[in-house]
Design an enzyme around this catalytic site. Structure first.
Site, short mmCIF file in Angstrom:
data_model
loop_
_atom_site.label_atom_id
_atom_site.label_comp_id
_atom_site.label_asym_id
_atom_site.label_seq_id
_atom_site.Cartn_x
_atom_site.Cartn_y
_atom_site.Cartn_z
N ARG A 10 0.83 -1.20 0.00
CA ARG A 10 0.00 0.00 0.00
C ARG A 10 0.87 1.25 0.00
O ARG A 10 2.07 1.20 0.30
CB ARG A 10 -0.96 0.01 1.18
CG ARG A 10 -0.33 0.20 2.55
CD ARG A 10 -1.37 0.05 3.64
NE ARG A 10 -0.81 0.31 4.97
CZ ARG A 10 -0.89 1.48 5.58
NH1 ARG A 10 -1.50 2.51 5.00
NH2 ARG A 10 -0.37 1.66 6.78
N ASN A 20 7.72 1.28 0.32
CA ASN A 20 7.72 0.17 -0.63
C ASN A 20 8.41 0.48 -1.95
O ASN A 20 8.75 -0.43 -2.70
CB ASN A 20 6.28 -0.28 -0.88
CG ASN A 20 5.71 -1.05 0.29
OD1 ASN A 20 6.37 -1.91 0.86
ND2 ASN A 20 4.49 -0.74 0.67
N SER A 80 -6.03 -5.73 7.63
CA SER A 80 -5.23 -6.93 7.83
C SER A 80 -4.72 -7.47 6.50
O SER A 80 -5.34 -7.26 5.44
CB SER A 80 -6.06 -8.01 8.53
OG SER A 80 -7.07 -8.51 7.66
N GLN A 105 6.00 -10.44 1.58
CA GLN A 105 5.93 -9.06 2.04
C GLN A 105 7.17 -8.30 1.54
O GLN A 105 8.29 -8.74 1.75
CB GLN A 105 5.82 -9.03 3.57
CG GLN A 105 4.58 -9.80 4.03
CD GLN A 105 4.27 -9.66 5.50
OE1 GLN A 105 3.18 -9.27 5.87
NE2 GLN A 105 5.25 -9.98 6.34
N ARG A 157 21.27 -21.60 32.64
CA ARG A 157 21.39 -20.97 31.31
C ARG A 157 22.26 -21.84 30.40
O ARG A 157 23.41 -22.16 30.73
CB ARG A 157 22.01 -19.59 31.47
CG ARG A 157 22.06 -18.79 30.18
CD ARG A 157 22.89 -17.52 30.39
NE ARG A 157 22.32 -16.68 31.43
CZ ARG A 157 21.53 -15.65 31.19
NH1 ARG A 157 21.19 -15.34 29.95
NH2 ARG A 157 21.06 -14.93 32.20
#
Length: 226
Positions: A10, A20, A80, A105, A157
């Site tokens: 978008r 983008n 979304s 993406q 750990r």
């Protein structure tokens, strides 16, 4: 099955203006995902969903198909990704049950050569309904700063190389998703049914949300010969 790449892009971006189409390592950001999809032998076509004529023009020049501009109500901050996928499935893919959307993406431009092919091959081999890309995480997580709670045993750990395979954790990196249209329409979600997990290199797992990310990813792209 037919695999169609869908790249949502978008116009609006709060973190980085015109993110983008901002140039990174010699090309507009979105062009990297388009080219990777075009280079993938298993992807039959590459669609870009955008509300911007400028992004559409750049995408088409790069070889993608832009069947039409996405309506403004699907280009808001709260929209979304699933809503965009469902729009593409209904309007551009005719909800063909044989179609699988390969969601890429554009904010994840660093994908190694053949990563897309390998992800799709894994999807096919595992007879999956959807797929998520991940990278191994060695972080030690805590919660509730007011009353700190360790989400691991800090009294024991472990070194990363000593963590057993079955106890290793992986984070979703946002780079590649595969979804059968039947699952998308049924669950309105990109993930569902039998889910396959595709492990990617840490360098491939950066998502660009800031100018700092742009600078880091650009250096990683150059280092990896992209």
């Amino acid at each position: 099955m037919k695999f169609t790449a869908l790249i949502p892009a978008r116009a609006g971006s709060k973190g980085v203006v015109d993110k983008n189409i901002r140039e990174i390592n010699g090309c507009p950001l979105i062009v990297w995902s388009i080219q990777q999809a075009l280079d993938c032998k298993l992807i039959s076509k590459v669609l870009v969903s955008t509300d911007s004529p400028i992004i559409a023009s750049i995408a088409e020049k790069a070889g993608a198909i832009v069947p039409g501009l996405r309506p403004s109500y699907l280009a808001e901050d709260t929209t979304s990704t699933e809503a965009v996928m469902l729009h593409a499935a209904e309007n551009w893919l005719n909800n063909n049950p044989d179609e699988v959307i390969v969601l890429l993406q554009p904010t994840s431009p660093l994908r190694f050569k053949n990563s897309l092919d390998k992800a799709i091959e894994l999807f096919i081999d595992q007879q999956a309904d959807s797929l998520v890309s991940v990278c191994e995480s060695h972080a030690f997580f805590w919660s509730t700063p007011e009353e700190p709670q360790a989400l691991y045993d800090y009294m024991n750990r472990q070194r990363r190389q000593d963590i057993p395979t079955e106890k290793r954790q992986y984070r979703e990196n946002g780079s590649i998703y595969l979804t059968k249209l039947s699952i998308l329409n049924q669950l309105k979600n990109r993930l569902g049914g039998k889910i396959a997990m595709f492990c990617m290199h840490e360098a491939e797992s950066w998502e660009i949300d800031s100018l700092t990310d742009f600078n880091i990813v650009e250096q990683l792209m150059k280092k990896n010969g992209l």
